[in-house]
Design a protein around this motif. Structure first.
Motif, PDB file in Angstrom:
ATOM      1  N   GLU A  57      60.587 -73.530 -39.207  1.00 29.54           N
ATOM      2  CA  GLU A  57      60.707 -74.105 -38.272  1.00 29.54           C
ATOM      3  C   GLU A  57      59.337 -75.573 -37.550  1.00 29.54           C
ATOM      4  OE1 GLU A  57      63.802 -74.754 -37.254  1.00 29.54           O
ATOM      5  OE2 GLU A  57      65.032 -73.787 -38.608  1.00 29.54           O
ATOM      6  N   SER A  58      58.566 -74.269 -37.372  1.00 26.40           N
ATOM      7  CA  SER A  58      57.252 -74.905 -36.996  1.00 26.40           C
ATOM      8  C   SER A  58      57.035 -75.794 -37.715  1.00 26.40           C
ATOM      9  CB  SER A  58      56.224 -74.134 -37.269  1.00 26.40           C
ATOM     10  OG  SER A  58      55.253 -73.382 -38.216  1.00 26.40           O
ATOM     11  N   LEU A  59      57.203 -75.828 -38.909  1.00 25.92           N
ATOM     12  CA  LEU A  59      56.736 -77.864 -39.634  1.00 25.92           C
ATOM     13  C   LEU A  59      57.437 -78.359 -39.996  1.00 25.92           C
ATOM     14  CD1 LEU A  59      55.111 -75.479 -43.235  1.00 25.92           C
ATOM     15  CD2 LEU A  59      53.675 -76.845 -41.129  1.00 25.92           C
ATOM     16  N   GLY A  60      58.468 -78.469 -39.751  1.00 20.15           N
ATOM     17  CA  GLY A  60      59.657 -79.349 -39.646  1.00 20.15           C
ATOM     18  C   GLY A  60      60.409 -79.529 -40.332  1.00 20.15           C
ATOM     19  N   ARG A  90      60.352 -61.957 -43.286  1.00 21.74           N
ATOM     20  CA  ARG A  90      61.600 -63.358 -44.143  1.00 21.74           C
ATOM     21  C   ARG A  90      61.169 -63.237 -42.481  1.00 21.74           C
ATOM     22  NH1 ARG A  90      67.739 -62.589 -46.282  1.00 21.74           N
ATOM     23  NH2 ARG A  90      68.569 -64.603 -45.772  1.00 21.74           N
ATOM     24  N   ALA A  91      61.260 -63.224 -41.349  1.00 23.91           N
ATOM     25  CA  ALA A  91      61.639 -63.914 -40.233  1.00 23.91           C
ATOM     26  C   ALA A  91      60.518 -64.988 -40.237  1.00 23.91           C
ATOM     27  CB  ALA A  91      61.821 -63.117 -39.413  1.00 23.91           C
ATOM     28  N   ALA A  92      59.186 -64.404 -39.996  1.00 21.21           N
ATOM     29  CA  ALA A  92      57.788 -64.934 -40.421  1.00 21.21           C
ATOM     30  C   ALA A  92      57.940 -66.376 -41.036  1.00 21.21           C
ATOM     31  CB  ALA A  92      56.949 -64.313 -40.583  1.00 21.21           C
ATOM     32  N   LEU A  93      58.573 -65.788 -42.265  1.00 24.48           N
ATOM     33  CA  LEU A  93      58.652 -67.017 -43.279  1.00 24.48           C
ATOM     34  C   LEU A  93      59.619 -68.574 -42.227  1.00 24.48           C
ATOM     35  CD1 LEU A  93      58.796 -65.657 -46.777  1.00 24.48           C
ATOM     36  CD2 LEU A  93      57.084 -66.839 -45.793  1.00 24.48           C
ATOM     37  N   ALA A  94      60.587 -67.489 -41.662  1.00 25.96           N
ATOM     38  CA  ALA A  94      61.356 -68.850 -41.432  1.00 25.96           C
ATOM     39  C   ALA A  94      60.717 -69.416 -39.813  1.00 25.96           C
ATOM     40  CB  ALA A  94      62.788 -67.918 -41.049  1.00 25.96           C
ATOM     41  N   GLU A  95      60.501 -68.930 -39.101  1.00 26.63           N
ATOM     42  CA  GLU A  95      59.484 -69.512 -38.103  1.00 26.63           C
ATOM     43  C   GLU A  95      58.472 -70.177 -38.654  1.00 26.63           C
ATOM     44  OE1 GLU A  95      57.712 -66.315 -36.199  1.00 26.63           O
ATOM     45  OE2 GLU A  95      59.616 -65.460 -35.252  1.00 26.63           O
ATOM     46  N   LEU A  96      57.685 -70.102 -39.574  1.00 23.55           N
ATOM     47  CA  LEU A  96      56.729 -70.829 -41.070  1.00 23.55           C
ATOM     48  C   LEU A  96      57.347 -72.683 -40.625  1.00 23.55           C
ATOM     49  CD1 LEU A  96      54.118 -71.373 -41.233  1.00 23.55           C
ATOM     50  CD2 LEU A  96      54.237 -70.601 -43.229  1.00 23.55           C
ATOM     51  N   GLY A 107      62.733 -76.885 -41.398  1.00 21.64           N
ATOM     52  CA  GLY A 107      63.380 -75.408 -41.459  1.00 21.64           C
ATOM     53  C   GLY A 107      65.193 -75.510 -42.058  1.00 21.64           C
ATOM     54  N   ASP A 108      65.331 -76.644 -42.841  1.00 21.33           N
ATOM     55  CA  ASP A 108      66.884 -77.112 -43.182  1.00 21.33           C
ATOM     56  C   ASP A 108      66.367 -77.033 -44.832  1.00 21.33           C
ATOM     57  OD1 ASP A 108      65.471 -79.491 -43.395  1.00 21.33           O
ATOM     58  OD2 ASP A 108      66.590 -80.723 -43.460  1.00 21.33           O
ATOM     59  N   ALA A 109      64.574 -77.038 -45.074  1.00 22.68           N
ATOM     60  CA  ALA A 109      64.776 -77.174 -46.522  1.00 22.68           C
ATOM     61  C   ALA A 109      64.200 -75.839 -47.465  1.00 22.68           C
ATOM     62  CB  ALA A 109      63.905 -78.424 -47.088  1.00 22.68           C
ATOM     63  N   VAL A 110      63.900 -75.154 -46.263  1.00 25.38           N
ATOM     64  CA  VAL A 110      63.492 -73.666 -46.916  1.00 25.38           C
ATOM     65  C   VAL A 110      64.865 -72.827 -46.395  1.00 25.38           C
ATOM     66  CG1 VAL A 110      61.677 -71.131 -46.724  1.00 25.38           C
ATOM     67  CG2 VAL A 110      60.983 -73.985 -46.428  1.00 25.38           C
ATOM     68  N   LEU A 111      65.545 -72.154 -47.799  1.00 22.43           N
ATOM     69  CA  LEU A 111      66.432 -71.245 -47.983  1.00 22.43           C
ATOM     70  C   LEU A 111      65.704 -69.959 -48.489  1.00 22.43           C
ATOM     71  CD1 LEU A 111      67.666 -74.742 -48.845  1.00 22.43           C
ATOM     72  CD2 LEU A 111      69.764 -73.401 -48.719  1.00 22.43           C
ATOM     73  N   LEU A 112      66.449 -69.312 -47.436  1.00 25.55           N
ATOM     74  CA  LEU A 112      65.908 -67.677 -47.869  1.00 25.55           C
ATOM     75  C   LEU A 112      67.243 -66.683 -48.367  1.00 25.55           C
ATOM     76  CD1 LEU A 112      63.256 -67.148 -44.351  1.00 25.55           C
ATOM     77  CD2 LEU A 112      62.857 -68.003 -47.457  1.00 25.55           C
ATOM     78  N   VAL A 139      55.870 -72.861 -49.084  1.00 30.10           N
ATOM     79  CA  VAL A 139      56.118 -72.705 -48.095  1.00 30.10           C
ATOM     80  C   VAL A 139      55.322 -74.594 -47.169  1.00 30.10           C
ATOM     81  CG1 VAL A 139      57.260 -72.890 -45.919  1.00 30.10           C
ATOM     82  CG2 VAL A 139      57.527 -71.108 -46.963  1.00 30.10           C
ATOM     83  N   ARG A 140      54.462 -73.979 -46.391  1.00 32.96           N
ATOM     84  CA  ARG A 140      53.215 -74.810 -46.330  1.00 32.96           C
ATOM     85  C   ARG A 140      53.358 -76.234 -47.470  1.00 32.96           C
ATOM     86  NH1 ARG A 140      50.528 -70.291 -44.979  1.00 32.96           N
ATOM     87  NH2 ARG A 140      50.208 -69.981 -42.666  1.00 32.96           N
ATOM     88  N   ALA A 141      53.144 -75.711 -48.828  1.00 29.73           N
ATOM     89  CA  ALA A 141      52.750 -76.744 -49.821  1.00 29.73           C
ATOM     90  C   ALA A 141      54.628 -77.562 -50.259  1.00 29.73           C
ATOM     91  CB  ALA A 141      52.976 -76.473 -51.002  1.00 29.73           C
ATOM     92  N   LEU A 142      55.297 -76.782 -49.873  1.00 30.09           N
ATOM     93  CA  LEU A 142      56.999 -78.165 -49.584  1.00 30.09           C
ATOM     94  C   LEU A 142      56.807 -78.871 -48.691  1.00 30.09           C
ATOM     95  CD1 LEU A 142      59.759 -78.064 -50.410  1.00 30.09           C
ATOM     96  CD2 LEU A 142      60.980 -76.393 -49.182  1.00 30.09           C
TER      97      LEU A 142
END
Length: 460
Positions: free
Chosen positions: A323-326, A315-321, A328-333, A291-294
């Motif tokens: 969102e915090s990196l701006g 799962r929830a923590a990854l979704a929050e991460l 959220g719409d590009a990380v699909l779980l 997620v950080r690399a993305l």
């Protein structure tokens, strides 16, 4: 006429359990191995020892047949289902009464007529429960009273294998797929296996703890298992790297490398910028690194997305991460993927960020689909599997390097296509035929060599 890949024998592929959508790639790899063995002309049966209800086992068999991972329901047998159907082998192996005293609770296993067949000891709070010598109590044919006992789970498992071997024609090769099961099969205190059985033991995971170097500490289960690994007729490692690392610290093990096979000739119509992961959402998989690399990749490739197939506690923590990196719409779980082909069909790249593996099936599947791989250089699997091409390795835990490699593959003219072709070629060289030749060589060696177990006297 060329020599068959597998020598003539009865092959029993033994796992603790084979339950749909449980235990990740391990379960799939065991089922695929049995299919590959059958396709190579071997007489093979799958065996499990989980004490579930027969109705549940029947549903599992039907589901595996539906998914094309089991030829027929009767190809998968369970110890307790066999005992429920006909416990003659159990009573024949039982030691005479009286049953030794013990303090454990017990669980009754009954047949379809609700007659007690055996009582299993229930052992809680002990990670080495499988090594207990608490008696397994065997009942008479009417389920009215005990007639004997077996020394622990080891005695029970051995009695079943010995009965299967006695009914087989020719030599018997047991391919054990679970450390706990293998450990009790060669334990000192259990009755000996039939002398004609050759016991090969596969490995599916990294044997060391952090920092995952060759001389790093091992947990108690691996240490205990390696202490008795010289009692197997052969240990099968998935990669040459892991075999070499083990042999640097443990001697006397008869070992071979039998890798997972790679699929080949699979289709892929990539959506540009779609990076995929297929794994459970647990700390060992380090999905947060991807997620950080993305976030860094999207600076140069704004349409890049990360599609994660799998579920788990993070799962929830990854979704929050995200969102915090701006992003959220590009990380699909996507959650659990019962049909991973849907993920591979549109994947542009595959990324692997685990702390350790054995030899991940998803890496081989990526190559077979022509999906280039970007992976941390971890033990074990990525370096050996990508040696023929199809991907890039980056230093373990280096998120910047991970982002740089992903960006290079997404932006470099022709790079993705070149790696895709190389991956397909690599997969073709690591197919089921190659895996079966390696397994056949290990089986021939075991069948032609004296067993390391004869003459060993069980402890009183």
């Amino acid at each position: 006429m060329s020599e068959p890949a597998l020598p003539d024998a009865e092959y029993l592929v033994l796992a603790s359990r084979l339950i749909p959508d449980r235990d990740g790639g391990f379960t799939i790899s065991v089922l695929r191995r049995a299919l590959d063995m059958a396709a190579a002309g071997a007489r093979v049966r799958l065996l499990t020892v989980d004490p579930g209800d027969q109705a549940d086992h029947d549903r599992d068999r039907a589901e595996w047949v539906r998914r094309g991972l089991l030829g027929a329901p009767e190809d998968l047998r369970n110890l307790f289902d066999d005992a429920r159907t006909d416990a003659g082998w159990l009573r024949a192996a039982a030691l005479p009464l009286p049953v030794p005293a013990h303090d454990n609770d017990t669980r009754a296993i009954a047949d379809a007529a609700e007659r007690t067949v055996l009582d299993l000891p229930v052992i809680t709070g002990d990670p080495a429960w499988h090594l207990s010598q608490a008696p397994v109590v065997v009942w008479d044919a009417d389920g009215r009273e005990p007639v004997g006992w077996l020394p622990g789970f080891g005695g029970l498992y051995r009695a079943w294998l010995n009965a299967l071997a006695a009914a087989s024609v020719g030599p018997v090769v047991v391919v054990c797929e679970a450390r706990q099961v293998g450990e009790v099969l060669v334990a000192d205190a259990a009755p000996l296996l039939d002398g004609g059985i050759r016991l090969l033991h596969t490995t599916h995971a990294c044997h060391v703890l952090a920092p995952f170097t060759w001389d790093a500490p091992m947990d108690a289960a691996w240490t205990r298992w390696l202490d008795i690994a010289d009692r197997f007729d052969g240990v099968l490692w998935l990669t040459p790297s892991q075999q070499a690392d083990v042999e640097r610290r443990v001697s006397g093990i008869r070992s071979s490398v039998v890798p997972h096979p790679a699929p080949s000739g699979l289709t892929n119509d990539p959506v540009r910028g779609r990076i995929v992961m297929l794994n459970t959402l647990i700390p060992r998989k380090r999905v947060a690194d991807a997620v950080r690399a993305l976030a860094a990749v999207r600076v140069s490739v704004p349409h890049a997305e990360l599609h994660v197939y799998g579920d788990g506690p993070e799962r929830a923590a990854l979704a929050e991460l995200a969102e915090s990196l701006g992003i959220g719409d590009a990380v699909l779980l996507h959650g659990h993927a019962p049909d991973p082909e849907a993920a591979w069909a549109t994947a542009d790249l595959f990324v692997l960020t685990s702390t350790n593996e054995g030899q991940p099936l998803v890496l081989l599947e990526a190559l077979g689909h022509g999906v280039p791989v970007v992976s941390y250089d971890i033990p074990y699997g990525p370096r050996d599997t990508l040696a023929r091409g199809g991907g890039m390795l980056v230093p373990d835990g280096d998120v910047d390097a991970l982002a740089g490699a992903l960006t290079a593959l997404l932006t470099g003219p022709g790079v993705r296509e070149w790696l895709s072709d190389a991956g397909r070629s690599a997969a073709a060289a690591m197919d089921a035929a190659a895996s079966m030749r390696a397994l056949g060589a290990a089986a021939r060696s075991a069948l032609s060599s004296p067993s390391p177990r004869p003459g060993r006297v069980p402890s009183p």
